[in-house]
Design an enzyme around this catalytic site. Structure first.
Site, PDB file in Angstrom:
ATOM      1  CG  ASN A  75      -7.510  -0.551   3.312  1.00  0.00           C
ATOM      2  OD1 ASN A  75      -8.301  -1.394   2.909  1.00  0.00           O
ATOM      3  ND2 ASN A  75      -6.146  -0.950   3.665  1.00  0.00           N
ATOM      4  CB  THR A 117      -1.012   0.129   1.260  1.00  0.00           C
ATOM      5  OG1 THR A 117      -1.798  -1.006   1.192  1.00  0.00           O
ATOM      6  CG2 THR A 117      -1.743   1.201   1.121  1.00  0.00           C
ATOM      7  CB  CYS A 150      -4.427  -2.529   6.684  1.00  0.00           C
ATOM      8  SG  CYS A 150      -3.365  -3.952   6.425  1.00  0.00           S
TER       9      CYS A 150
END
Ligand code: UGA
Length: 434
Positions: free
Chosen positions: A208, A121, A260
């Site tokens: 996310n 990411t 995350c």
């Protein structure tokens, strides 16, 4: 085509194993030689259901190998998936030093055309930096492309998420890179979305952060439920029946943790602010999440008043079930707060205990790690549920009650039916419902 996967963390290891399962020739590499040695023997350094079996089978078939020689691995490959960490930096932004280092390694070993694929990411615009870095340090005039292929796997279901993804995002700027990546994912060609690179990079952070926002939203509604006679589970159910909202990620509780959501949310806030965009919507998402632990602690105090010298069992230390990962887990904040209050803790988790012991070592006076939930419940004044592991749903609560000094459960994950546990004789506190 030979594929290299650089980095053997969560994403890297699953990517290497998953691409091998797709039938490709894959070499995974990492600077940490001892880790590579272990993985080469078929042992995985994390708990992830199904991963070890697939790793062993691909190692045996011979289309997956691991090497601690990053340079050699780059030279031997046509496509390089970059899966190194992008941890949170001091100001909330992602620390890109590992990506920069790998870009230099790639530059130094560019012995033919290669596609460099960002899998980790990364902030939008990272590909421009990778391109610039490779161009700056490359020693040959060989051509290369950079592409983005963000990963959407979840810990605990990583293997099936990788092998059966909802979507595969491919961000490219040349036909050549596009054709190569389309070929790699031929098995899932009906789920491909091809975009430019900035878009692909942003899709990951946007996804996310949106899911994190959904969780904070439902937790905000849970706060409202606690002040009224509304029931958060029915509110979530009623909302979720609208297909525009959907029922997933509407479970109120202790908030989101893991490696995350908290990190990516902060990184996107920083990216937006650096670009002059007001990111208050996401700042609120973060703030609501940060207050979950305090709200939970207030519930424990409502039940026990003074926590000093109270014996408390904590069931569930992992940030979510089916993983041994405790990073940014609500249990860390909770244990810290309970110890600050002077409580005596009995901790249990089926997989995450060893990781937690590194943060909070066993201490005869204050912290005991237990082998079963029943052992944890022995003599305690209250029992807390922090992670919704399947085995906690199936506990013999009558037996638990008999073991505890006071029959009090504070459930941060709403795993029990309030009427059922109260019938057994527990005082029961949960989230957003009476
Ligand atoms: C998340 C995303 O779901 C993946 O798609 C993404 O690939 C991954 O981050 C990543 O960026 O690598 P993960 O962190 O493994 O995956 O876990 P989730 O299942 O998404 O759960 C995250 C947190 O949200 C957990 O703490 C969980 O307890 C919490 N959560 C989830 C809730 O509090 N309520 C819900 O309804 C759902």
């Amino acid at each position: 085509m030979k594929i290299a996967v650089i980095g053997t963390g969560y994403v890297g290891l699953v990517t290497a194993v998953g691409l091998a399962e797709f039938g490709h020739n894959v070499i995974g590499t990492d600077k940490m030689a001892d880790k590579i040695e272990k993985i080469s023997r078929g042992e995985i350094p994390i708990y992830e259901p199904g991963l070890e079996v697939l790793l062993k089978s691909s190692l045996k078939k011979g289309n997956l190998a691991f090497s601690a020689d990053v340079n050699e691995t780059i030279q031997a490959s046509d496509i390089i998936f970059v899966c190194v960490g992008t941890p949170q930096g001091d100001d909330g932004s992602a620390d890109m030093s590992q990506i920069e280092e790998v870009s230099r390694f790639i530059a130094e070993n560019l012995n033919g055309y290669k596609v460099v694929v960002e899998k980790s990411t990364v902030p939008v615009k990272t590909s421009s930096w990778i391109k610039r870095t490779i161009s700056l340090y490359k020693k040959s005039d060989m051509d290369f492309d950079v592409a983005s292929n963000p990963e959407f796997l979840r810990e605990g279901s990583a293997v099936s998420d990788f092998l059966n993804p909802d979507r595969i995002i491919i961000g490219v700027e040349t036909e050549r890179a596009r054709d190569i990546l389309v070929k790699i994912y031929e098995r899932a060609k009906d789920r491909l979305l091809i975009t430019n690179i900035d878009t692909a990079e942003l899709i990951k952070h946007a996804s996310n952060s949106f899911l994190a926002m959904k969780i904070s939203y439902i937790n905000l509604m849970a706060n409202l439920c606690e002040k009224t006679d509304a029931n958060i589970e029915q509110v979530a159910k009623g909302m979720g029946l609208d297909p525009r909202i959907g029922s997933l990620f509407l479970k109120a509780g202790l908030g989101f943790g893991g490696s995350c959501f908290p990190k990516d949310l902060k990184a996107l806030i920083k990216i937006g602010e650096d670009l002059g965009v007001n990111m208050n919507l996401l700042k609120e998402t973060d703030r609501i999440n940060a207050e979950r632990a305090r709200i939970f602690l207030e519930k424990i105090k409502k039940a026990l008043w003074i926590l000093k010298d109270k014996r408390i069992a904590v069931l569930g230390l992992a940030f979510k079930p089916d993983t041994d990962d405790i990073r940014e887990g609500p249990s860390i904040r909770l244990i810290t707060d309970l110890l600050d209050e002077g409580a005596v803790l009995r901790l249990y988790d089926p997989e995450a205990q060893n990781n937690m012991k590194e943060l909070f070592p066993e201490d005869k006076a204050r912290i005991t790690y237990c082998r079963t939930p029943y052992e944890a419940a022995a003599g305690v004044n209250a029992l807390l549920i922090c992670t919704e592991w399947r085995e906690f749903f199936e506990l013999d609560l009558k037996k638990i009650k008999g073991l505890m000094a006071n029959p009090i459960i504070v459930d941060g994950r709403n795993i029990y039916n309030p009427d059922d546990v109260r019938k057994i004789g527990f005082e029961y506190y949960s989230v957003g419902r009476k």
